[in-house]
Motif scaffolding. Structure first.
Motif: not given
Length: 706
Positions: A60-66, A525-534, A557-560, A631-633
């Motif tokens: 599990a991850h910490l905290p709830r909601g990141g 839920a993985d709190p780091t998903l908002g960083f994962q846009h390789q 909301e998508i991209w941290q 996401i578009d650039v």
């Protein structure tokens, strides 16, 4: 690697705790045998593992909601770790807000010893590393409170009660996402444990030790909790050092209090001056330089939320299912029904300075937490240095939780040692009070709660779930109240042996706190998903030249917002930071009329990230990467280079005049520069190409012809 870091951190913290325990033992403050204290600290480590078992064993991850842990601290700590491992001390953060001081930001926690050690050893610094760093601090908080209890002369079992209540209190658990806040608060009992002997006539060396611990906690990086710590130490000074006699001895006693507090504060300030001085300068230049009283009282504790001290899940079990007044995180302070009953025992049976200190601290903290509902916070805002720069008075619940933890330990010690015949009337009064509360819960409040449940069972599903949650929490609170009443009866009539009474009391406290607070934070839920846009990151890194990105388009909301810091992509903005430079903040918020302005182009914002349906000036921004599903650039061909030459200048005599020049409709940053307070000959008025500018930052370089 992460388990190696966790074990290494535990060993180092254990060694530090042992060093303090040994010092107290050698000074005669801990009663032998010392091995019981070692076993107690080991038990606290096991309890900490039990509290966070889902994270340690189920992934599990910490905290709830990141929260701020993922969004704010993780990118910054990863940046610091990367810089230090590359042999660079990160004075400057070039990736957020167009460039921002890093070390000067106290929140960086760069010199905090546990952080610094982790930054150097973690390769790479991952979010899992940060989670384990946070979890270790809950054990550290419990250890600090245990040592304070032992310093006050309490037994091992009673000190464990205080350690459990404080280490996994509602305040600390709710603020898990504010790791730097938790880190500062974790050291507070240890600072008090070291200061207390100096206040009561001991050697001034204790004040030196308190200063060192205070300096370490300050470097953890949370100004507000550091101010609260200083306030708590001032209260401890008044209570612990208040003279017992009159006349000249009283003057000497008060003089010693001033000396001890002055030595502690002065030495601590000197030890961390290298951090405090630049932080002070940055604060003066930031948006937090001024804070109105309405802003300072945001997130005050509302009176109706007192119920959370008794029924912890009345408004929901966790922040994501919360339906009450704003922010469960800022105002949650549940410390257990059993500890509250034990605190009542201490107030009824004890007449010592420690009891008075905790009582004053708790009462004052509760009044201050109400913010503008009482005048006390307004007085502190107006008269207390630094308190006009912080908000969220609900965080004064830290005093309430610490006070209940201390009083619970004092009350447990009195019960575990046995109540004398002179104290039985006072204990009888406590029994009547607790029994009356239990009667009211069982035969008055209980039927009303179930009637509420019955009436709402055919309402909207959300209301039904809220009612079920509140009712279930009330039932559990009643059961723990019944258990606490049973503990009082067992102690009063000596129906259990002393070891049995200790085991029953400690078990009650652990179950009470863990039942209410352990489910507040873990999430699958993985709190780091908002960083994962390789794919997006890879595309941006392939682009040549120096540029910044703009993500203030609703894509947050998508991209941290601080993804740029992790990915080493310079950005014009970032996640909200209270010490963002005021001039840059207002430039972005007020002076730029829109993205069609040349003032926007001056930021070197060449690429913009937005959702698929983002609203833009399609004539200015053209899509260049659309392969990501969300996401578009877009490219801004009109973005100005990072550095270029102009041939004209406008001179402003003051900062205000410079801003006025900036807002003039005929100001064109492509042709003219505004110089504030310039002297000497002006630039020539020649126009046209002036030459080349070469910019080199690390390995990146580019040439721009203007």
């Amino acid at each position: 690697m992460r388990w190696t870091l966790l074990i290494a951190g535990l060993v180092l913290l254990w060694a530090g705790g042992m060093a303090v325990a040994w010092a107290l033992h050698r000074a005669g403050r801990l009663r032998p045998p010392l091995h019981r204290d070692l076993l107690a600290l080991g038990l606290l480590a096991l309890l900490n593992a039990g509290f966070f078992w889902e994270v340690l064993f189920l992934g599990a991850h910490l905290p709830r909601g990141g929260g701020d842990l993922a969004s704010f601290l993780y990118p910054r700590y990863a940046f610091a770790s990367r810089a230090l491992q590359q042999g660079t001390f990160p004075l400057w953060n070039p990736y957020l807000y167009g460039g921002q001081p890093y070390f000067a930001d106290l929140q960086s926690g760069l010199l905090y010893p546990p952080n610094l050690l982790t930054f150097l050893l973690a390769r790479p610094f991952s979010y899992h590393t940060l989670e384990r760093l946070v979890m270790v601090h809950y054990w550290l908080a419990a250890v600090a409170m245990y040592l304070f209890g032992r310093r006050l002369g309490l037994g091992v079992a009673a000190s464990l009660v205080g350690a459990v209540v404080w280490g996994w209190s509602g305040f600390l658990v709710a603020h898990l996402g504010h790791y730097n806040m938790v880190a500062v608060a974790a050291w507070l009992p240890l600072v008090l444990a070291l200061l207390w002997p100096a206040l009561s006539g001991g050697a001034l060396g204790w004040a030196v030790g308190a200063a060192v611990a205070l300096a370490v906690s300050t470097l953890a990086g949370h100004t507000q909790l550091t101010l609260y710590t200083l306030l708590a130490l001032a209260v401890a000074g008044l209570v612990g050092g208040w003279p017992r006699a009159r006349g000249w001895p009283a003057v000497r006693a008060l003089g010693r209090v001033v000396l001890v507090l002055g030595l502690t504060f002065g030495l601590a300030g000197g030890l961390c001056a290298v951090q405090l001085l630049p932080s002070y300068e940055l604060t003066r230049l930031s948006v937090r330089a001024t804070l109105s009283y309405p802003e300072a009282t945001a997130f005050s504790l509302l009176p109706q939320r007192i119920v959370l001290l008794l029924v912890p899940h009345f408004y929901g079990r966790d922040p994501t299912a919360y339906w009450g007044p704003p922010s469960l995180t800022e105002n949650y302070g549940y410390v257990g029904i059993g500890p509250l009953v034990l605190a009542l025992v201490a107030l009824a049976l004890r007449r010592d300075r420690a009891t008075l200190f905790f009582a004053l601290l708790g009462a004052g903290g509760l009044l201050l937490a109400f913010g503008d509902w009482t005048p006390l916070h307004g007085w502190l805002y107006s008269l207390g240095p630094g308190f006009d720069k912080v908000r969220a008075p609900g965080r004064f619940l830290v005093f309430v939780d610490l006070a209940v933890a201390g009083l619970a330990a004092l009350g447990a010690d009195r019960l575990f040692r046995g109540v004398s015949w002179r104290e039985r009337p006072a204990l009888r009064l406590v029994l009547w009070l607790v029994g009356g509360a239990l009667f009211g819960a069982l035969f008055v409040a209980g039927p009303l709660v179930y009637l509420w449940l019955f009436v709402n069972q055919r309402q909207h599903q959300d209301l039904v779930e809220q009612t079920w949650t509140a009712t279930s929490s009330f039932v559990l609170a009643t059961l723990f109240l019944l258990s606490a009443f049973a503990l009082l009866l067992l102690a009063r009539y000596r129906l259990l042996t002393r070891p049995g009474l200790m085991a029953f009391g400690l078990t009650l406290v652990v179950l009470d706190l863990f039942t209410a607070n352990s489910r507040l934070n873990p999430t699958a839920a993985d709190p780091t998903l908002g960083f994962q846009h390789q794919p997006v990151i890879a595309f941006l890194k392939q682009q040549s030249g120096l540029f910044r990105i703009d993500t203030v388009t609703g894509v947050e909301e998508i991209w941290q917002p601080d993804t740029a810091l992790l990915a080493e992509l310079p950005s014009v903005w970032g996640l909200w930071n209270p010490v963002v430079l005021a001039d840059y903040y207002w430039y972005w918020k007020q002076h730029i009329p829109g993205r069609g302005s040349a003032l926007y182009d001056l930021l070197n914002a060449r690429y913009l990230l937005g959702k698929k349906d983002v609203v833009l000036d399609r004539q200015k921004f053209r899509p260049v990467f659309t392969d990501h599903p969300l996401i578009d650039v877009y490219e801004n061909p009109q973005a100005l280079p990072r550095a270029f030459l102009v041939g004209r200048e406008w001179r402003a005599a003051s900062h205000a005049e410079a801003l006025e020049w900036l807002r003039r409709p005929d100001f064109d940053p492509r042709q003219v520069v505004i110089v504030e307070g310039a002297s000497g000959p002006a630039l020539p008025t020649d126009e046209g190409p002036l030459g080349e500018v070469a910019v080199e930052i690390g390995r990146a370089s580019c040439r721009e012809r203007v």
